[in-house]
Enzyme design. Structure first.
Site, PDB file in Angstrom:
ATOM      1  N   CYS A 170      30.444  54.846  40.012  1.00 48.36           N
ATOM      2  CA  CYS A 170      30.506  55.975  39.548  1.00 48.36           C
ATOM      3  C   CYS A 170      31.448  57.067  39.752  1.00 48.36           C
ATOM      4  O   CYS A 170      32.235  56.920  40.576  1.00 48.36           O
ATOM      5  CB  CYS A 170      28.920  56.882  40.225  1.00 48.36           C
TER       6      CYS A 170
ATOM      7  N   ARG B 235      37.016  53.072  36.883  1.00 50.10           N
ATOM      8  CA  ARG B 235      36.073  52.596  37.904  1.00 50.10           C
ATOM      9  C   ARG B 235      35.013  51.858  37.584  1.00 50.10           C
ATOM     10  O   ARG B 235      34.462  51.070  38.316  1.00 50.10           O
ATOM     11  CB  ARG B 235      35.736  53.956  38.635  1.00 50.10           C
TER      12      ARG B 235
ATOM     13  N   TRP C 221      27.264  54.314  37.060  1.00 52.49           N
ATOM     14  CA  TRP C 221      27.132  52.999  37.218  1.00 52.49           C
ATOM     15  C   TRP C 221      25.705  52.485  37.824  1.00 52.49           C
ATOM     16  O   TRP C 221      25.376  52.955  39.076  1.00 52.49           O
ATOM     17  CB  TRP C 221      28.179  52.237  38.184  1.00 52.49           C
TER      18      TRP C 221
ATOM     19  N   ASN D 268      26.714  60.309  43.300  1.00 50.03           N
ATOM     20  CA  ASN D 268      27.398  58.934  43.648  1.00 50.03           C
ATOM     21  C   ASN D 268      26.716  58.506  44.929  1.00 50.03           C
ATOM     22  O   ASN D 268      26.661  59.151  45.813  1.00 50.03           O
ATOM     23  CB  ASN D 268      28.918  58.737  43.860  1.00 50.03           C
ATOM     24  N   GLY D 269      26.247  57.339  44.988  1.00 49.00           N
ATOM     25  CA  GLY D 269      25.632  56.565  46.217  1.00 49.00           C
ATOM     26  C   GLY D 269      24.224  56.370  45.737  1.00 49.00           C
ATOM     27  O   GLY D 269      23.892  56.152  44.747  1.00 49.00           O
TER      28      GLY D 269
ATOM     29  N   GLU E 219      41.861  32.794  44.224  1.00 47.45           N
ATOM     30  CA  GLU E 219      42.434  34.186  43.449  1.00 47.45           C
ATOM     31  C   GLU E 219      42.447  33.831  41.966  1.00 47.45           C
ATOM     32  O   GLU E 219      42.240  34.796  41.211  1.00 47.45           O
ATOM     33  CB  GLU E 219      43.655  34.903  43.999  1.00 47.45           C
TER      34      GLU E 219
ATOM     35  N   LYS F  30      40.279  35.769  39.130  1.00 46.51           N
ATOM     36  CA  LYS F  30      40.785  36.739  38.323  1.00 46.51           C
ATOM     37  C   LYS F  30      40.526  36.457  36.634  1.00 46.51           C
ATOM     38  O   LYS F  30      40.263  37.010  35.849  1.00 46.51           O
ATOM     39  CB  LYS F  30      42.369  36.418  38.299  1.00 46.51           C
TER      40      LYS F  30
ATOM     41  N   GLU G  29      36.554  37.048  36.283  1.00 44.79           N
ATOM     42  CA  GLU G  29      36.118  38.419  36.095  1.00 44.79           C
ATOM     43  C   GLU G  29      36.563  39.209  34.957  1.00 44.79           C
ATOM     44  O   GLU G  29      35.854  39.990  34.340  1.00 44.79           O
ATOM     45  CB  GLU G  29      36.451  39.266  37.269  1.00 44.79           C
TER      46      GLU G  29
ATOM     47  N   HIS H  77      35.147  15.655  47.012  1.00 48.50           N
ATOM     48  CA  HIS H  77      33.742  15.588  47.734  1.00 48.50           C
ATOM     49  C   HIS H  77      32.901  16.595  46.750  1.00 48.50           C
ATOM     50  O   HIS H  77      31.823  16.725  47.276  1.00 48.50           O
ATOM     51  CB  HIS H  77      33.937  16.503  49.064  1.00 48.50           C
TER      52      HIS H  77
ATOM     53  N   LYS I 205      35.806  49.263  39.832  1.00 49.49           N
ATOM     54  CA  LYS I 205      37.127  49.325  40.270  1.00 49.49           C
ATOM     55  C   LYS I 205      36.808  49.411  41.792  1.00 49.49           C
ATOM     56  O   LYS I 205      37.533  48.648  42.646  1.00 49.49           O
ATOM     57  CB  LYS I 205      37.945  50.405  39.874  1.00 49.49           C
TER      58      LYS I 205
END
Ligand code: M6R
Length: 608
Positions: A2, A27, A74, A100-101, A481, A485, A488, A504, A603
């Site tokens: 948010c 964000r 969000w 926010n939160g 990584e 990348k 996402e 394996h 973000k």
């Protein structure tokens, strides 16, 4: 996550708020709204979806007024619908709040409010807080907010306005970042400096438990018990250009291409060539203290965690200190064994990741020294650790972390170098590493010059449903990584594995449709990885390999190769990650994905 922005000044607030929200779009959010006070009640406009939906509503119906608050939400409590979007009103309709939160005891408070006759229009915890503030309100918004905050548990950054006090914004923070922007005759509050950078670079960072009261003639910081607190005004170093796309199609591409400069900035002033070591004064640790640590715990999330894994290889190899790398979300709820001989290193681009923040608090509580490798200046993690290095990579707007990752690895290499030289690493080896670090920016430029080759690879493979990334040793985290990348931003399923681990399990997936990307430089495990390439080939897998320039051996086996300039083995991850970032970017673009704001992602993840 948010975003919060608030304004008190002489200008029309709605434009300033919407521009601020636009700057925070990166964000991640799923609805947006504003509340304006204009002497004629509280005017709220909000919409589910992207900011453009709110802008569309405002086109024909912009409330005028010079005081207001704006929010991008969000979703946590309740779906991303217009009724759940912020701002929310109290029962009387005079007080509007953005938040926010998460208010953890919202359920209990709501029950009590319902019993007292309150009616709610949304499923959010925020509306509960609005009603609570409304109950406390007599004739002073500041006191009503302070009163209500005594009752709530959880994390919040809030901004509140009231139609009875048309010249005031009250804001408060506890566990969710907030800063005050000090302009020329105008005052702002925001959860992210980028929201107000256009108007002022002078900011006051609020700490947990603090509130601010913005008026037309000034601002005052306080907490729940003291009504006046002195706080320093800081100057933000970035300018507007650094948070704009500057001709690039996406922030992510811009940030990938910025890496020669961002890495140069990370390294600047730290490398002591003659002594073959690094200057790491920001850690606030004397050489004696650095020598005393017998264990290191690195804690982080996502891409930063991958940087930490690379750090583990570098630190253990150079400094011979045992390192553990912990997901911050796990570390905070384990019963970690820590003492004052253990150094906890938190890595975070944003400096606001809730889990990483909780992990360093846990580390401190258990007596460990904590340091941070953080990009965002003034962020909560940067302020809570005992010391640290700023990455100086510049603002990273794309949700996918790129330049910050490589700066994190470089910062870890510098910490490793310092600690290693205080132990057994020779000055010659130290200098060798320094020369390799210094060469990286130009080597990245060479890789970026070949971006069209990566784009061609993307064209060839962008319709794959799965991609496997394999690497060994220090390049195993590069495989992780690379896979993160890709998934996402392109939503292709991808997995990263240590190459030898393939047999394996994942080897069962390999057939003629499976692209397998190897990070295979000519290093100490080269012959081992060649065998792994053979194993994939034998099952008709389609091998794409990142190889050291001039390597002809893997070229004979691979469908495609991409050359990496030769560097110190331990620094290969910095070079190898660049073509993998580019590949994800081009694949995502070809698949029509929203590269800078991938679905469901934020973000900075400021909730657990
Ligand atoms: O701001 P931080 O570095 O603490 O963020 C950690 C992760 O949320 C972040 O790296 C995330 O995994 C990115 N989306 C990766 O590109």
């Amino acid at each position: 996550m948010c975003g919060i922005v608030g304004y008190v000044g002489p200008k029309q607030a709605s434009n300033i708020l919407v521009d601020g929200l636009r700057r925070m779009e990166y964000r991640g959010y799923d609805s947006a709204g504003i509340a304006i006070i204009n002497g004629n009640g509280v005017k709220i406009r909000k919409a589910a979806g992207k900011l453009s939906a709110l802008v569309e509503k405002l086109k024909f119906d912009t409330p005028s007024g010079t005081v207001g608050v704006g929010h991008t939400r969000w979703a946590t409590h309740g779906a991303p619908t217009t009724p759940n979007a912020h701002p929310h009103l109290d029962q009387s309709g005079r007080i509007a709040i953005i938040h926010n939160g998460i208010i953890e005891n919202a359920g209990t408070i709501k029950k009590a409010l319902l019993a007292r006759g309150h009616c709610f229009k949304s499923e959010t915890d925020t509306e509960v807080l609005a009603h609570l503030i409304g109950e406390y309100y007599v004739d002073n918004l500041e006191e009503a907010v302070a009163g209500a905050l005594w009752d709530v548990e959880g994390a919040y950054g809030i901004a509140v306005v009231c139609s009875e006090e048309p010249n005031t914004v009250v804001a408060a923070r506890h566990g969710s970042p907030l800063l005050v922007g000090v302009g020329d005759g105008e005052y702002f509050v925001a959860s992210d400096a980028s929201a107000i950078l256009e108007h002022t670079r002078s900011v006051v960072y609020l700490d947990d438990g603090e509130m601010v009261v913005l008026k037309r003639d000034g601002y005052r910081v306080r907490n729940l018990t003291e009504t006046h607190l002195e706080k320093p005004v800081n100057q933000i170093e970035w300018d507007l250009a650094t948070i704009e796309r500057g001709g690039f199609a996406h922030f992510m591409l811009k940030e990938i291409f910025e890496q020669p400069e961002s890495l140069t900035n990370t390294l600047r002033g730290h490398l002591l060539e003659e002594e073959g070591t690094a200057r790491v004064r920001g850690l606030n640790l004397s050489d004696e203290e650095l020598k005393r640590f017998d264990r290191i715990v690195i804690t982080a999330c996502g891409t930063s965690w991958h940087a930490g894994l690379i750090g583990e290889y570098i630190i253990e190899e150079l400094a011979r200190i045992p390192v553990e790398v912990e997901y911050a979300s796990e570390f905070r709820y384990r019963n970690p064994v820590l003492d004052d001989r253990c150094l906890v290193i938190a890595i975070s681009q944003s400096g606001e990741t809730a889990d990483t923040l909780a992990a360093i608090r846990e580390g401190k509580r258990r007596g460990a020294r904590t340091v941070g490798l953080v990009n965002v200046v003034g962020s909560t993690i940067a302020r809570e650790v005992d010391g640290g290095l700023y990455l100086r990579a510049g603002p990273e707007i794309g949700v996918a972390s790129t330049k910050a990752f490589n700066s994190q690895v470089a910062a870890l290499a510098m910490v490793a170098l310092r600690m290693a030289r205080l132990r057994n690493l020779s000055v010659l080896h130290g200098r060798e590493l320094i020369h390799a670090l210094q060469a990286l920016p130009d080597q990245i430029r060479q890789i970026l010059d070949r971006a069209p080759d990566v784009e061609r690879l993307a064209q060839k493979y962008h319709q794959a449903s799965n991609i496997l990334y394999l690497g060994r040793g220090v390049n195993f985290p590069v495989a992780l990584e690379g896979a993160l990348k890709l998934k996402e931003i392109s939503y292709i399923h991808a997995e990263g594995y240590p190459a030898a681990e393939m047999k394996h399990g994942p080897i069962a997936l390999i057939d003629q449709n499976m692209p397998v990307i190897f990070v295979a430089p000519r290093d100490a495990v080269y012959s081992k990885i060649v065998s792994n390439v053979e194993e994939v080939k034998a099952r008709k897998g389609r091998v794409i390999a990142l190889v050291t320039e001039g390597d002809a051996e893997i070229a004979k086996l691979a469908e495609e190769t991409f050359p990496l300039p030769k560097t110190h083995d331990l620094l290969t991850p910095i070079l190898a990650s660049v073509p993998l970032q580019l590949l994800s970017y081009y694949v995502a673009v070809l698949r029509g994905c929203n590269v800078d704001q991938p679905r469901n992602l934020a973000k900075s993840v400021t909730v657990e």
